[in-house]
Design an enzyme around this catalytic site. Sequence first.
Site, PDB file in Angstrom:
ATOM      1  N   HIS A 139      -3.734  -9.398   3.601  1.00  0.00           N
ATOM      2  CA  HIS A 139      -2.786  -9.693   2.519  1.00  0.00           C
ATOM      3  C   HIS A 139      -3.512 -10.248   1.298  1.00  0.00           C
ATOM      4  CE1 HIS A 139       0.571 -11.429   0.258  1.00  0.00           C
ATOM      5  NE2 HIS A 139      -0.156 -12.534   0.194  1.00  0.00           N
ATOM      6  N   HIS A 144      -3.909  -9.518  -3.453  1.00  0.00           N
ATOM      7  CA  HIS A 144      -4.183 -10.388  -4.592  1.00  0.00           C
ATOM      8  C   HIS A 144      -5.454 -10.050  -5.375  1.00  0.00           C
ATOM      9  CE1 HIS A 144      -1.048 -13.438  -4.144  1.00  0.00           C
ATOM     10  NE2 HIS A 144      -1.251 -13.430  -2.843  1.00  0.00           N
ATOM     11  N   GLU A 185       3.655 -12.947  -6.218  1.00  0.00           N
ATOM     12  CA  GLU A 185       3.866 -12.405  -4.874  1.00  0.00           C
ATOM     13  C   GLU A 185       4.800 -11.192  -4.857  1.00  0.00           C
ATOM     14  OE1 GLU A 185       2.396 -12.879  -2.148  1.00  0.00           O
ATOM     15  OE2 GLU A 185       1.400 -14.812  -2.337  1.00  0.00           O
ATOM     16  N   SER A 214       0.945  -5.389  -0.242  1.00  0.00           N
ATOM     17  CA  SER A 214       0.306  -5.448   1.076  1.00  0.00           C
ATOM     18  C   SER A 214       1.269  -5.141   2.217  1.00  0.00           C
ATOM     19  CB  SER A 214      -0.326  -6.828   1.291  1.00  0.00           C
ATOM     20  OG  SER A 214       0.664  -7.850   1.266  1.00  0.00           O
TER      21      SER A 214
END
Length: 296
Positions: A139, A144, A185, A214
Amino acid sequence: MAVEPTIYGASERAPRGDYARAGQVRPDYTCPQNYAAYTAQDHDTYRRLYERQAALIPGLACDEFIAALPALGAKERIPRFEDINARLYKATRWEIVAVPGLIPEVPFFTLLANRKFPVTDWLRTPEEFDYIVEPDVFHDLFGHVPLLFNPVYADHIQDYGRGALKAHRLGACEQLSRLYWYTIEFGLMRQTNGLRAGSGTHGNLRAYGAGILSSSGELQHAVRSEIPNRIALSPERTMRTRYKIDSYQQTYFVIDSFQQLFDLTAPDFTPLYERVKAQPELAADARLPEDVIVAV
């Protein structure tokens, strides 16, 4: 002094991660990436996760993410953080640092303010291939890190860290955490560069939030589904809105560009925090008459 794991939200178990790790976890919660601990199964799980998400992102992820993804490097195995940093620091003066799992707010914000992005260094089990509650190395890396190669987005993340330290002093972390959730997010973007509005999969709506990028299910739900609200980003509206941590989002907030996101979050939020605290919270699926709805 030994560091302790951090719990966010309701949970019946302690966060995963070796926070003791033979004294290797530093006071700021960073630690060496324990690369030798990854098994052949770990590397295979990472490879399969990467292949699945990479196959899904065309037409669903923003152009900036797709352009930056190759800079992540190795996709057949878990990358070494120092290899990524050799490219990342040259691009935007950022670096990634290993952490054992979820860390407290102030150390997290401090790392961001100093252009250091904390990456959890453990990987989910094969049984958790489709869903995991906590962030793991896949993730954090896949979701990110690629956009940290984008200069405007990278500067925004540093400014967020600086602003979050101020919010902590003002008792406004909950308000700012909602902005983080709905942008970094779970943010969406109206992609217009090089695209004809209305063409392709659901026109020009694309994902840039790491929690969407993700996740195979959330990626398709966020961009393709007719169910969730999609509302033009307003920091005040976003800070009032609660969110779900154990299901797909019911509302997504949409930007037009990373420059717009940077500009919207640049002003002093102190008076904004006071206004938000004086207003009622909004449910995760709320829709207000003044909301600017983004068509799918």
